[in-house]
Motif scaffolding. Structure first.
Motif, PDB file in Angstrom:
ATOM      1  N   MET A 105       7.094   4.845 -14.514  1.00  0.00           N
ATOM      2  CA  MET A 105       6.591   5.783 -13.504  1.00  0.00           C
ATOM      3  C   MET A 105       7.698   6.737 -13.070  1.00  0.00           C
ATOM      4  O   MET A 105       8.874   6.390 -13.081  1.00  0.00           O
ATOM      5  CB  MET A 105       6.067   5.026 -12.292  1.00  0.00           C
ATOM      6  N   MET A 131       5.756   8.834  -8.306  1.00  0.00           N
ATOM      7  CA  MET A 131       4.763   7.765  -8.396  1.00  0.00           C
ATOM      8  C   MET A 131       5.294   6.460  -7.822  1.00  0.00           C
ATOM      9  O   MET A 131       4.547   5.705  -7.196  1.00  0.00           O
ATOM     10  CB  MET A 131       4.318   7.567  -9.849  1.00  0.00           C
ATOM     11  N   LEU A 132       6.577   6.177  -8.023  1.00  0.00           N
ATOM     12  CA  LEU A 132       7.168   4.974  -7.415  1.00  0.00           C
ATOM     13  C   LEU A 132       7.080   5.051  -5.895  1.00  0.00           C
ATOM     14  O   LEU A 132       6.720   4.075  -5.229  1.00  0.00           O
ATOM     15  CB  LEU A 132       8.627   4.820  -7.857  1.00  0.00           C
ATOM     16  N   TRP A 133       7.429   6.214  -5.354  1.00  0.00           N
ATOM     17  CA  TRP A 133       7.360   6.397  -3.903  1.00  0.00           C
ATOM     18  C   TRP A 133       5.923   6.299  -3.400  1.00  0.00           C
ATOM     19  O   TRP A 133       5.651   5.616  -2.417  1.00  0.00           O
ATOM     20  CB  TRP A 133       7.937   7.770  -3.522  1.00  0.00           C
ATOM     21  N   LEU A 134       5.003   6.960  -4.095  1.00  0.00           N
ATOM     22  CA  LEU A 134       3.609   6.975  -3.666  1.00  0.00           C
ATOM     23  C   LEU A 134       3.011   5.576  -3.691  1.00  0.00           C
ATOM     24  O   LEU A 134       2.306   5.176  -2.758  1.00  0.00           O
ATOM     25  CB  LEU A 134       2.789   7.914  -4.547  1.00  0.00           C
ATOM     26  N   ASN A 135       3.306   4.801  -4.719  1.00  0.00           N
ATOM     27  CA  ASN A 135       2.742   3.458  -4.824  1.00  0.00           C
ATOM     28  C   ASN A 135       3.350   2.473  -3.836  1.00  0.00           C
ATOM     29  O   ASN A 135       2.671   1.546  -3.397  1.00  0.00           O
ATOM     30  CB  ASN A 135       2.898   2.918  -6.243  1.00  0.00           C
ATOM     31  N   SER A 136       4.607   2.636  -3.498  1.00  0.00           N
ATOM     32  CA  SER A 136       5.231   1.646  -2.619  1.00  0.00           C
ATOM     33  C   SER A 136       5.146   2.000  -1.132  1.00  0.00           C
ATOM     34  O   SER A 136       4.880   1.138  -0.320  1.00  0.00           O
ATOM     35  CB  SER A 136       6.688   1.437  -3.013  1.00  0.00           C
ATOM     36  N   ARG A 139       1.540   6.073  -0.110  1.00  0.00           N
ATOM     37  CA  ARG A 139       0.090   5.934   0.015  1.00  0.00           C
ATOM     38  C   ARG A 139      -0.277   5.221   1.323  1.00  0.00           C
ATOM     39  O   ARG A 139      -1.200   5.628   2.024  1.00  0.00           O
ATOM     40  CB  ARG A 139      -0.460   5.176  -1.194  1.00  0.00           C
ATOM     41  N   GLU A 140       0.450   4.167   1.660  1.00  0.00           N
ATOM     42  CA  GLU A 140       0.178   3.445   2.905  1.00  0.00           C
ATOM     43  C   GLU A 140       0.393   4.343   4.125  1.00  0.00           C
ATOM     44  O   GLU A 140      -0.387   4.313   5.079  1.00  0.00           O
ATOM     45  CB  GLU A 140       1.066   2.208   2.999  1.00  0.00           C
ATOM     46  N   ALA A 184      -3.508  11.919  -2.942  1.00  0.00           N
ATOM     47  CA  ALA A 184      -2.543  12.371  -3.945  1.00  0.00           C
ATOM     48  C   ALA A 184      -2.013  13.766  -3.611  1.00  0.00           C
ATOM     49  O   ALA A 184      -0.810  14.034  -3.737  1.00  0.00           O
ATOM     50  CB  ALA A 184      -3.186  12.366  -5.330  1.00  0.00           C
ATOM     51  N   TRP A 233      14.427   6.758  -4.852  1.00  0.00           N
ATOM     52  CA  TRP A 233      13.337   6.675  -5.828  1.00  0.00           C
ATOM     53  C   TRP A 233      13.752   7.280  -7.167  1.00  0.00           C
ATOM     54  O   TRP A 233      13.373   6.764  -8.221  1.00  0.00           O
ATOM     55  CB  TRP A 233      12.092   7.380  -5.285  1.00  0.00           C
TER      56      TRP A 233
END
Length: 138
Positions: free
Chosen positions: A12, A16-21, A24-25, A40, A58
């Motif tokens: 990723m 994407m690493l930042w968004l997933n960890s 997004r929350e 997104a 990240w």
């Protein structure tokens, strides 16, 4: 094409690493009514406005993952090249052809070519044209 594993997956990106960890929350807590696409888009806006110091964590983990991926890909490509050399050599068909059945001496079929599958320790028939273990249209 490989009998000993699929091609390694690309890692990723830093975004994407930042968004997933974390991203997004954070977005879902501020905007609970947002759908996936809106999350997104908002994540992209937040990522672009984020200072470089915050992104560096990240980006560092993404670059480490990319370096690891490149090593795995290089190893995988070496395995594929080795398989090509072995499978396309002149002696390959002489060594791995199964003998014709003695019960049917008048058969017009060519001997079946088999290959050892290291995943499940079995012998599997393969295509003589493309050396594919999967069903092909030759």
């Amino acid at each position: 094409m490989s009998y000993c594993g699929a091609r390694p997956k690309k890692p990723m990106t830093a975004f994407m690493l930042w968004l997933n960890s974390a991203g997004r929350e954070h977005i879902k807590s501020e905007y609970p009514e947002f759908k996936i696409q809106e999350v997104a888009v908002k994540g992209g806006e937040l990522w672009r406005s984020m200072p470089e110091e915050d992104k560096s964590v990240w980006q560092e983990s993404a670059s480490q993952a990319m370096a690891e991926y490149k090593k795995e890909l290089e190893h995988w490509n070496a395995l594929i090249e080795h398989q090509k050399k072995v499978c396309l050599s002149q002696t390959y068909t002489d060594i791995y052809e199964a003998p014709l059945s003695t019960r049917f001496p008048n058969t017009n079929q060519r001997p079946t070519l088999f290959v050892y599958d290291c995943k499940d320790d079995s012998m599997a028939p393969i295509c003589r044209t493309c050396f594919s273990k999967a069903r092909c249209f030759h």
